[in-house]
Design a protein around this motif. Structure first.
Motif, PDB file in Angstrom:
ATOM      1  N   UNK A 400      63.334 -25.910  33.450  1.00  0.00           N
ATOM      2  CA  UNK A 400      63.479 -24.508  34.105  1.00  0.00           C
ATOM      3  C   UNK A 400      62.474 -23.727  35.052  1.00  0.00           C
ATOM      4  N   UNK A 401      60.793 -24.824  35.506  1.00  0.00           N
ATOM      5  CA  UNK A 401      60.553 -24.220  36.772  1.00  0.00           C
ATOM      6  C   UNK A 401      59.563 -23.455  35.829  1.00  0.00           C
ATOM      7  N   UNK A 402      58.850 -22.628  34.912  1.00  0.00           N
ATOM      8  CA  UNK A 402      58.628 -22.121  34.620  1.00  0.00           C
ATOM      9  C   UNK A 402      56.671 -22.102  33.869  1.00  0.00           C
ATOM     10  N   UNK A 403      55.870 -21.425  34.168  1.00  0.00           N
ATOM     11  CA  UNK A 403      54.541 -21.757  33.918  1.00  0.00           C
ATOM     12  C   UNK A 403      54.429 -20.600  32.622  1.00  0.00           C
ATOM     13  N   UNK A 404      54.241 -20.740  31.420  1.00  0.00           N
ATOM     14  CA  UNK A 404      54.297 -20.007  30.367  1.00  0.00           C
ATOM     15  C   UNK A 404      52.517 -19.826  30.446  1.00  0.00           C
ATOM     16  N   UNK A 405      52.464 -18.242  29.372  1.00  0.00           N
ATOM     17  CA  UNK A 405      51.173 -18.294  28.487  1.00  0.00           C
ATOM     18  C   UNK A 405      51.427 -17.161  27.520  1.00  0.00           C
ATOM     19  N   UNK A 406      50.523 -17.765  26.424  1.00  0.00           N
ATOM     20  CA  UNK A 406      50.046 -16.963  25.574  1.00  0.00           C
ATOM     21  C   UNK A 406      49.834 -15.272  25.531  1.00  0.00           C
ATOM     22  N   UNK A 407      50.053 -14.933  24.282  1.00  0.00           N
ATOM     23  CA  UNK A 407      50.073 -13.466  24.708  1.00  0.00           C
ATOM     24  C   UNK A 407      49.218 -13.077  23.661  1.00  0.00           C
ATOM     25  N   UNK A 408      48.175 -12.535  23.535  1.00  0.00           N
ATOM     26  CA  UNK A 408      47.127 -11.983  21.912  1.00  0.00           C
ATOM     27  C   UNK A 408      47.244 -10.566  21.794  1.00  0.00           C
ATOM     28  N   UNK A 412      50.403  -7.413  22.679  1.00  0.00           N
ATOM     29  CA  UNK A 412      51.851  -7.401  21.606  1.00  0.00           C
ATOM     30  C   UNK A 412      51.709  -6.388  21.447  1.00  0.00           C
ATOM     31  N   UNK A 413      50.552  -5.556  20.712  1.00  0.00           N
ATOM     32  CA  UNK A 413      50.726  -4.666  20.133  1.00  0.00           C
ATOM     33  C   UNK A 413      51.025  -3.264  21.035  1.00  0.00           C
ATOM     34  N   UNK A 414      49.971  -3.101  22.410  1.00  0.00           N
ATOM     35  CA  UNK A 414      50.123  -2.244  23.135  1.00  0.00           C
ATOM     36  C   UNK A 414      51.898  -2.420  23.645  1.00  0.00           C
ATOM     37  N   UNK A 415      52.095  -3.818  23.556  1.00  0.00           N
ATOM     38  CA  UNK A 415      53.716  -3.331  24.294  1.00  0.00           C
ATOM     39  C   UNK A 415      54.470  -3.394  23.366  1.00  0.00           C
ATOM     40  N   UNK A 416      54.235  -3.088  21.206  1.00  0.00           N
ATOM     41  CA  UNK A 416      54.508  -2.819  20.556  1.00  0.00           C
ATOM     42  C   UNK A 416      56.217  -4.149  20.205  1.00  0.00           C
ATOM     43  N   UNK A 417      55.423  -5.200  20.196  1.00  0.00           N
ATOM     44  CA  UNK A 417      56.054  -6.480  19.866  1.00  0.00           C
ATOM     45  C   UNK A 417      55.384  -7.076  19.049  1.00  0.00           C
ATOM     46  N   UNK A 418      55.478  -7.373  18.231  1.00  0.00           N
ATOM     47  CA  UNK A 418      55.156  -8.791  17.471  1.00  0.00           C
ATOM     48  C   UNK A 418      54.979 -10.342  17.599  1.00  0.00           C
ATOM     49  N   UNK A 419      55.461 -10.764  18.580  1.00  0.00           N
ATOM     50  CA  UNK A 419      55.576 -11.857  19.092  1.00  0.00           C
ATOM     51  C   UNK A 419      55.942 -11.789  20.766  1.00  0.00           C
ATOM     52  N   UNK A 420      56.174 -13.671  21.230  1.00  0.00           N
ATOM     53  CA  UNK A 420      56.492 -13.118  22.750  1.00  0.00           C
ATOM     54  C   UNK A 420      55.526 -13.765  23.692  1.00  0.00           C
ATOM     55  N   UNK A 421      56.692 -15.073  24.401  1.00  0.00           N
ATOM     56  CA  UNK A 421      55.107 -15.817  25.221  1.00  0.00           C
ATOM     57  C   UNK A 421      55.958 -14.983  26.441  1.00  0.00           C
ATOM     58  N   UNK A 444      61.392 -12.752  23.787  1.00  0.00           N
ATOM     59  CA  UNK A 444      60.498 -12.665  22.599  1.00  0.00           C
ATOM     60  C   UNK A 444      62.067 -13.895  22.065  1.00  0.00           C
ATOM     61  N   UNK A 445      62.466 -14.116  22.341  1.00  0.00           N
ATOM     62  CA  UNK A 445      64.023 -14.659  21.765  1.00  0.00           C
ATOM     63  C   UNK A 445      64.014 -15.772  22.367  1.00  0.00           C
ATOM     64  N   UNK A 446      64.244 -17.306  22.257  1.00  0.00           N
ATOM     65  CA  UNK A 446      65.831 -18.065  22.666  1.00  0.00           C
ATOM     66  C   UNK A 446      67.190 -18.456  21.915  1.00  0.00           C
ATOM     67  N   UNK A 447      67.572 -18.350  22.335  1.00  0.00           N
ATOM     68  CA  UNK A 447      69.196 -17.532  21.435  1.00  0.00           C
ATOM     69  C   UNK A 447      68.669 -17.122  19.917  1.00  0.00           C
ATOM     70  N   UNK A 448      68.383 -16.178  19.817  1.00  0.00           N
ATOM     71  CA  UNK A 448      67.725 -14.731  19.102  1.00  0.00           C
ATOM     72  C   UNK A 448      67.047 -15.888  18.008  1.00  0.00           C
ATOM     73  N   UNK A 449      65.953 -17.119  18.042  1.00  0.00           N
ATOM     74  CA  UNK A 449      65.268 -17.615  18.081  1.00  0.00           C
ATOM     75  C   UNK A 449      63.632 -16.864  18.100  1.00  0.00           C
ATOM     76  N   UNK A 450      63.483 -16.745  17.564  1.00  0.00           N
ATOM     77  CA  UNK A 450      61.995 -15.676  17.889  1.00  0.00           C
ATOM     78  C   UNK A 450      61.264 -16.697  18.414  1.00  0.00           C
ATOM     79  N   UNK A 451      60.272 -16.706  19.414  1.00  0.00           N
ATOM     80  CA  UNK A 451      59.340 -17.334  20.181  1.00  0.00           C
ATOM     81  C   UNK A 451      57.677 -16.724  19.513  1.00  0.00           C
ATOM     82  N   UNK A 452      56.655 -17.634  19.382  1.00  0.00           N
ATOM     83  CA  UNK A 452      55.719 -17.162  18.843  1.00  0.00           C
ATOM     84  C   UNK A 452      54.570 -17.264  19.553  1.00  0.00           C
ATOM     85  N   UNK A 453      55.016 -18.567  20.574  1.00  0.00           N
ATOM     86  CA  UNK A 453      53.437 -19.389  21.079  1.00  0.00           C
ATOM     87  C   UNK A 453      54.562 -20.399  21.750  1.00  0.00           C
TER      88      UNK A 453
END
Length: 489
Positions: A400-408, A412-421, A444-453
């Motif tokens: 995919x050619x990406x570097x990902x990082x977890x969100x604290x 997430x709260x500032x963006x009104x999100x419950x999960x995501x990388x 936040x999702x891969x094929x509608x499956x939530x991503x938390x980390x």
């Protein structure tokens, strides 16, 4: 009587004047004569010697007939992609995502094996989804990319055909400056174009490949320079001698306009043959490393370092896992010979080492404070080993050619999100190639499956099969609305 003579003379003179005036004003047309000769009359011809040593006119027709059937046209295509813009487009919801048509590039290639192996430049087939090869007889075939080597800008592709005409490598070390050569390729899509010139120089480093992998420039440049006309589309074509032997692969031109200006450059056959053998046999290049930092000796370095020689490659440092240092070479040593080959520049050293594999032993002669010392050096790979390197077995998600990082939790709260990388960095890979996703995108999702980390994202992607559609859903901090990016594994 006198009166009669005078009248006669006047009549004759008048007749002559009348005849002269008629010839002057009413000259009859002369017939047009066209001559045909069996040969072209010339005053100067170029001469050479045949196999018997006889002096004969220089003739390129025989070698041109021999080599042109083995030079092919290559067309590379990157498929169209449907993407979202890098910027926020207020009209996207009305008109939909942008659709980019396929992009194409073309070049040349040389058949080096009757069973369809073809050598070309890496930049001709780089990032291509489809590679098509058109033969001299206009037959076209899909080609498989066997392997590439960005460090030398070479690649090998293959078509499923047999009994093909091909060219054999000759020893490029035996070629000489001033020797006649032919460049064969497809400039400007003009198939099977042959141009003639001489070898203008050898061992040229023009710093055009510029392969920097974070550990210095790893490019191998020691080009044959020729004044045979080379233009865009000649890339990957053949540079041959008058015997039809393959001396090099045309790679670059030096030009202020992008077209021929008198300088063309080809990768020497002694480098090409080694790279080709490695790619076919191992799938990747087996490159031996000295592990040194070098520079060509010049008059300024001679004064600064009080050197005793005016030619060679000065060692100015060592890598962490250096076979040269382990063997006993030192900083300020000037490499003047490898085996029996004189080394006059750093490009010559890089070329000689580049022809060898890990485990090969070289006899390296250096000038050390005025004395010549010969040291046997066993080459290693970049990992400090002498074993064969296998092609990188990259995990699926690495493509995919990406570097990902977890969100604290706070972000997430500032963006009104419950999960995501979040995408921290975007490099070469499927996402940059097939979508217009930006760095900073929060998945936040891969094929509608939530991503938390990040770990969870990798586990989901690992399960995807080749060709399977993947849809990444998420948002940007600077534009908090939902975006979807689609691509296939």
């Amino acid at each position: 009587m006198k009166r009669f003579s005078a009248l006669l003379a006047a009549a004759i003179l008048g007749s002559l004047l009348t005849l002269g005036a008629y010839q002057y004003f009413f000259k009859p047309e002369q017939p047009v004569t066209v001559q045909y000769v069996s040969g072209t009359p010339i005053s100067r011809i170029a001469l050479t010697k045949d196999e018997s040593g006889n002096t004969v006119p220089l003739d390129f027709t025989a070698v041109a007939e021999k080599v042109t059937p083995a030079v092919v046209h290559i067309k590379s295509t990157q498929k169209s992609k449907t993407t979202q813009p890098q910027y926020v487009d207020p009209f996207r919801d009305f008109f939909g995502p942008r659709n980019f048509g396929p992009s194409q590039s073309s070049g040349s290639g040389v058949i080096i094996n009757a069973n369809g192996y073809i050598v070309t430049n890496n930049h001709v087939v780089q990032d291509a989804d489809v590679v098509e090869v058109t033969l001299f007889d206009n037959r076209t075939f899909k080609a498989e990319v066997i392997g590439t080597d960005p460090d030398t800008d070479l690649a090998v592709v293959k078509i499923n055909q047999s009994n093909l005409p091909f060219l054999s490598f000759v020893d490029s070390d035996q070629s000489k400056v001033g020797e006649w050569v032919l460049a064969v390729g497809n400039p400007f899509n003009l198939n099977s174009t042959v141009t003639a010139g001489i070898i203008s120089a050898k061992g040229r480093n023009i710093d055009i490949i510029n392969r920097n992998n974070g550990e210095g420039n790893t490019a191998i440049e020691s080009f044959i320079q020729t004044d045979a006309a080379i233009n865009p589309g000649n890339s990957g074509g053949a540079l041959v001698n008058l015997g039809g032997g393959l001396l090099g692969i045309n790679t670059a031109i030096a030009s202020p306009t992008g077209a021929y200006s008198g300088y063309g450059f080809a990768v020497p056959s002694n480098i090409v043959s080694k790279i080709v053998e490695d790619l076919i046999k191992y799938g990747t290049v087996q490159r031996g490393w000295l592990g040194v930092t070098i520079t060509s000796v010049n008059s300024q370095l001679v004064k600064e370092h009080e050197l005793e020689v005016t030619e060679g490659a000065l060692i100015t440092g060592f890598a962490e896992k250096s076979s040269a240092k382990d063997a006993g070479l030192k900083e300020q040593d000037v490499v003047v010979k490898i085996d029996n080959t004189p080394i006059k520049t750093s490009a010559a050293l890089i070329e000689m080492v580049g022809r060898h594999r890990p485990g090969d032993k070289l006899m390296i002669t250096v000038n050390r404070k005025g004395k010549e010392v010969t040291v046997p050096v066993v080459l290693k790979n970049r990992d400090g080993e002498v074993s064969v390197i296998k092609p990188e077995d990259k995990p699926v998600y690495a493509t995919l050619g990406v570097t990902l990082e977890d969100l604290d939790a706070k972000t997430l709260k500032q963006l009104d999100l419950t999960n995501g990388v979040r995408i921290k960095a975007l490099g070469n890979g499927k996402l940059s190639k097939y979508t217009d996703i930006r760095e900073g995108f929060i998945i936040t999702k891969v094929n509608d499956e939530p991503v938390k980390s990040v770990k969870e994202f990798n586990e989901i992607i690992k399960k995807k099969k080749a060709g399977e559609l993947v849809i990444l859903t998420g948002t940007y901090e600077d534009f908090p609305r939902e975006f979807n990016y689609a691509f296939r594994m």
